[in-house]
Design a protein around this motif. Sequence first.
Motif, PDB file in Angstrom:
ATOM      1  N   MET A 240       0.856  -1.173   0.000  1.00 22.06           N
ATOM      2  CA  MET A 240       0.000   0.000   0.000  1.00 22.06           C
ATOM      3  C   MET A 240       0.899   1.231   0.000  1.00 22.06           C
ATOM      4  O   MET A 240       1.858   1.304   0.757  1.00 22.06           O
ATOM      5  CB  MET A 240      -0.890  -0.048   1.242  1.00 22.06           C
ATOM      6  N   ALA A 241       0.572   2.189  -0.828  1.00 23.31           N
ATOM      7  CA  ALA A 241       1.341   3.427  -0.934  1.00 23.31           C
ATOM      8  C   ALA A 241       0.466   4.613  -0.542  1.00 23.31           C
ATOM      9  O   ALA A 241      -0.755   4.494  -0.436  1.00 23.31           O
ATOM     10  CB  ALA A 241       1.847   3.610  -2.360  1.00 23.31           C
ATOM     11  N   ILE A 242       1.088   5.741  -0.350  1.00 22.32           N
ATOM     12  CA  ILE A 242       0.396   6.994  -0.048  1.00 22.32           C
ATOM     13  C   ILE A 242       0.442   7.852  -1.301  1.00 22.32           C
ATOM     14  O   ILE A 242       1.477   7.932  -1.974  1.00 22.32           O
ATOM     15  CB  ILE A 242       1.064   7.720   1.129  1.00 22.32           C
ATOM     16  N   TYR A 243      -0.685   8.482  -1.618  1.00 21.92           N
ATOM     17  CA  TYR A 243      -0.775   9.378  -2.771  1.00 21.92           C
ATOM     18  C   TYR A 243      -1.366  10.716  -2.345  1.00 21.92           C
ATOM     19  O   TYR A 243      -2.289  10.762  -1.533  1.00 21.92           O
ATOM     20  CB  TYR A 243      -1.666   8.770  -3.859  1.00 21.92           C
ATOM     21  N   THR A 244      -0.839  11.777  -2.915  1.00 23.04           N
ATOM     22  CA  THR A 244      -1.436  13.105  -2.783  1.00 23.04           C
ATOM     23  C   THR A 244      -2.223  13.347  -4.067  1.00 23.04           C
ATOM     24  O   THR A 244      -1.689  13.203  -5.169  1.00 23.04           O
ATOM     25  CB  THR A 244      -0.350  14.184  -2.620  1.00 23.04           C
ATOM     26  N   VAL A 245      -3.504  13.675  -3.912  1.00 17.42           N
ATOM     27  CA  VAL A 245      -4.415  13.821  -5.049  1.00 17.42           C
ATOM     28  C   VAL A 245      -5.143  15.154  -4.921  1.00 17.42           C
ATOM     29  O   VAL A 245      -5.562  15.524  -3.821  1.00 17.42           O
ATOM     30  CB  VAL A 245      -5.457  12.675  -5.072  1.00 17.42           C
ATOM     31  N   TRP A 246      -5.322  15.862  -6.040  1.00 20.89           N
ATOM     32  CA  TRP A 246      -6.043  17.122  -5.970  1.00 20.89           C
ATOM     33  C   TRP A 246      -6.586  17.520  -7.332  1.00 20.89           C
ATOM     34  O   TRP A 246      -6.175  17.019  -8.366  1.00 20.89           O
ATOM     35  CB  TRP A 246      -5.167  18.238  -5.415  1.00 20.89           C
ATOM     36  N   PHE A 247      -7.553  18.430  -7.301  1.00 21.49           N
ATOM     37  CA  PHE A 247      -8.030  19.101  -8.506  1.00 21.49           C
ATOM     38  C   PHE A 247      -8.544  20.466  -8.110  1.00 21.49           C
ATOM     39  O   PHE A 247      -8.883  20.723  -6.962  1.00 21.49           O
ATOM     40  CB  PHE A 247      -9.119  18.298  -9.234  1.00 21.49           C
ATOM     41  N   ASP A 248      -8.553  21.352  -9.081  1.00 22.46           N
ATOM     42  CA  ASP A 248      -9.281  22.603  -8.889  1.00 22.46           C
ATOM     43  C   ASP A 248     -10.226  22.763 -10.075  1.00 22.46           C
ATOM     44  O   ASP A 248     -10.001  22.234 -11.158  1.00 22.46           O
ATOM     45  CB  ASP A 248      -8.376  23.811  -8.661  1.00 22.46           C
ATOM     46  N   TYR A 249     -11.308  23.437  -9.815  1.00 16.32           N
ATOM     47  CA  TYR A 249     -12.391  23.525 -10.789  1.00 16.32           C
ATOM     48  C   TYR A 249     -12.998  24.915 -10.691  1.00 16.32           C
ATOM     49  O   TYR A 249     -13.206  25.439  -9.595  1.00 16.32           O
ATOM     50  CB  TYR A 249     -13.453  22.463 -10.455  1.00 16.32           C
TER      51      TYR A 249
ATOM     52  N   ARG B 131     -17.829  11.735 -11.699  1.00 19.26           N
ATOM     53  CA  ARG B 131     -16.404  11.468 -11.505  1.00 19.26           C
ATOM     54  C   ARG B 131     -15.599  11.604 -12.791  1.00 19.26           C
ATOM     55  O   ARG B 131     -14.499  12.135 -12.780  1.00 19.26           O
ATOM     56  CB  ARG B 131     -16.188  10.093 -10.877  1.00 19.26           C
ATOM     57  N   GLU B 132     -16.142  11.143 -13.905  1.00 18.56           N
ATOM     58  CA  GLU B 132     -15.394  11.215 -15.173  1.00 18.56           C
ATOM     59  C   GLU B 132     -15.123  12.667 -15.571  1.00 18.56           C
ATOM     60  O   GLU B 132     -14.054  12.998 -16.080  1.00 18.56           O
ATOM     61  CB  GLU B 132     -16.127  10.469 -16.282  1.00 18.56           C
ATOM     62  N   LYS B 133     -16.083  13.536 -15.324  1.00 16.35           N
ATOM     63  CA  LYS B 133     -15.900  14.961 -15.640  1.00 16.35           C
ATOM     64  C   LYS B 133     -14.699  15.525 -14.869  1.00 16.35           C
ATOM     65  O   LYS B 133     -13.878  16.253 -15.418  1.00 16.35           O
ATOM     66  CB  LYS B 133     -17.166  15.736 -15.284  1.00 16.35           C
ATOM     67  N   PHE B 134     -14.596  15.199 -13.592  1.00 12.54           N
ATOM     68  CA  PHE B 134     -13.515  15.733 -12.765  1.00 12.54           C
ATOM     69  C   PHE B 134     -12.218  14.933 -12.914  1.00 12.54           C
ATOM     70  O   PHE B 134     -11.145  15.441 -12.611  1.00 12.54           O
ATOM     71  CB  PHE B 134     -13.954  15.791 -11.306  1.00 12.54           C
ATOM     72  N   ARG B 135     -12.299  13.693 -13.389  1.00 14.33           N
ATOM     73  CA  ARG B 135     -11.116  12.851 -13.544  1.00 14.33           C
ATOM     74  C   ARG B 135     -10.078  13.489 -14.460  1.00 14.33           C
ATOM     75  O   ARG B 135      -8.883  13.373 -14.257  1.00 14.33           O
ATOM     76  CB  ARG B 135     -11.528  11.464 -14.083  1.00 14.33           C
ATOM     77  N   ARG B 136     -10.538  14.196 -15.482  1.00  8.06           N
ATOM     78  CA  ARG B 136      -9.628  14.830 -16.441  1.00  8.06           C
ATOM     79  C   ARG B 136      -8.721  15.867 -15.796  1.00  8.06           C
ATOM     80  O   ARG B 136      -7.622  16.110 -16.269  1.00  8.06           O
ATOM     81  CB  ARG B 136     -10.425  15.449 -17.590  1.00  8.06           C
ATOM     82  N   GLY B 137      -9.169  16.489 -14.719  1.00 10.85           N
ATOM     83  CA  GLY B 137      -8.378  17.535 -14.079  1.00 10.85           C
ATOM     84  C   GLY B 137      -7.586  17.088 -12.862  1.00 10.85           C
ATOM     85  O   GLY B 137      -6.946  17.898 -12.198  1.00 10.85           O
ATOM     86  N   ILE B 138      -7.612  15.800 -12.558  1.00 12.98           N
ATOM     87  CA  ILE B 138      -6.939  15.272 -11.365  1.00 12.98           C
ATOM     88  C   ILE B 138      -5.422  15.335 -11.517  1.00 12.98           C
ATOM     89  O   ILE B 138      -4.880  15.009 -12.566  1.00 12.98           O
ATOM     90  CB  ILE B 138      -7.370  13.808 -11.107  1.00 12.98           C
ATOM     91  N   GLU B 139      -4.765  15.737 -10.451  1.00 14.37           N
ATOM     92  CA  GLU B 139      -3.305  15.649 -10.331  1.00 14.37           C
ATOM     93  C   GLU B 139      -3.034  14.638  -9.224  1.00 14.37           C
ATOM     94  O   GLU B 139      -3.712  14.653  -8.194  1.00 14.37           O
ATOM     95  CB  GLU B 139      -2.709  16.997  -9.943  1.00 14.37           C
ATOM     96  N   ILE B 140      -2.043  13.770  -9.427  1.00 16.67           N
ATOM     97  CA  ILE B 140      -1.718  12.774  -8.408  1.00 16.67           C
ATOM     98  C   ILE B 140      -0.214  12.549  -8.382  1.00 16.67           C
ATOM     99  O   ILE B 140       0.426  12.495  -9.434  1.00 16.67           O
ATOM    100  CB  ILE B 140      -2.491  11.447  -8.646  1.00 16.67           C
ATOM    101  N   THR B 141       0.324  12.464  -7.186  1.00 12.09           N
ATOM    102  CA  THR B 141       1.737  12.134  -7.009  1.00 12.09           C
ATOM    103  C   THR B 141       1.847  11.095  -5.903  1.00 12.09           C
ATOM    104  O   THR B 141       1.022  11.054  -4.990  1.00 12.09           O
ATOM    105  CB  THR B 141       2.589  13.363  -6.629  1.00 12.09           C
ATOM    106  N   GLU B 142       2.856  10.257  -5.997  1.00  6.89           N
ATOM    107  CA  GLU B 142       3.060   9.269  -4.943  1.00  6.89           C
ATOM    108  C   GLU B 142       3.738   9.932  -3.759  1.00  6.89           C
ATOM    109  O   GLU B 142       4.634  10.764  -3.924  1.00  6.89           O
ATOM    110  CB  GLU B 142       3.908   8.102  -5.451  1.00  6.89           C
ATOM    111  N   GLY B 143       3.275   9.571  -2.565  1.00  8.23           N
ATOM    112  CA  GLY B 143       3.834  10.117  -1.333  1.00  8.23           C
ATOM    113  C   GLY B 143       3.132  11.388  -0.901  1.00  8.23           C
ATOM    114  O   GLY B 143       2.178  11.844  -1.528  1.00  8.23           O
ATOM    115  N   VAL B 144       3.605  11.946   0.206  1.00 14.35           N
ATOM    116  CA  VAL B 144       3.110  13.240   0.679  1.00 14.35           C
ATOM    117  C   VAL B 144       3.853  14.297  -0.145  1.00 14.35           C
ATOM    118  O   VAL B 144       5.065  14.452  -0.013  1.00 14.35           O
ATOM    119  CB  VAL B 144       3.371  13.416   2.188  1.00 14.35           C
TER     120      VAL B 144
END
Length: 96
Positions: free
Chosen positions: A1-10, A47-60
């Motif tokens: 299991m890993a930690i991910y930082t995930v975000w979007f702005d809209y 979810r699909e609408k917002f999925r396009r704008g998601i940013e994700i990186t592994e870790g904090v």
Amino acid sequence: MAIYTVWFDYSATGEGWREEIGVVHATAAEEGVTAFFDLIKMLEQVREKFRRGIEITEGVNRPFLARWLTEARMDSLERTLVYAGYWRMSYAVNGG
């Protein structure tokens, strides 16, 4: 299991601006996105609408989170999220 930082702005005319940020556990990046959407209770049908704008990186993602969190808070996240839990922040701005 890993930690991910995930975000979007809209933003949209008449809707203002919204940013959602989460730090979640997942076995892969795509599962991290799903965990993030679950965390913020986003409805399946949008979810699909917002999925396009998601940013994700592994870790904090310390450089990204430093806009809102102190070094001590990020240290605490890294120590405690190894075991369980999540962190979430959201905000919205509406103009008049």
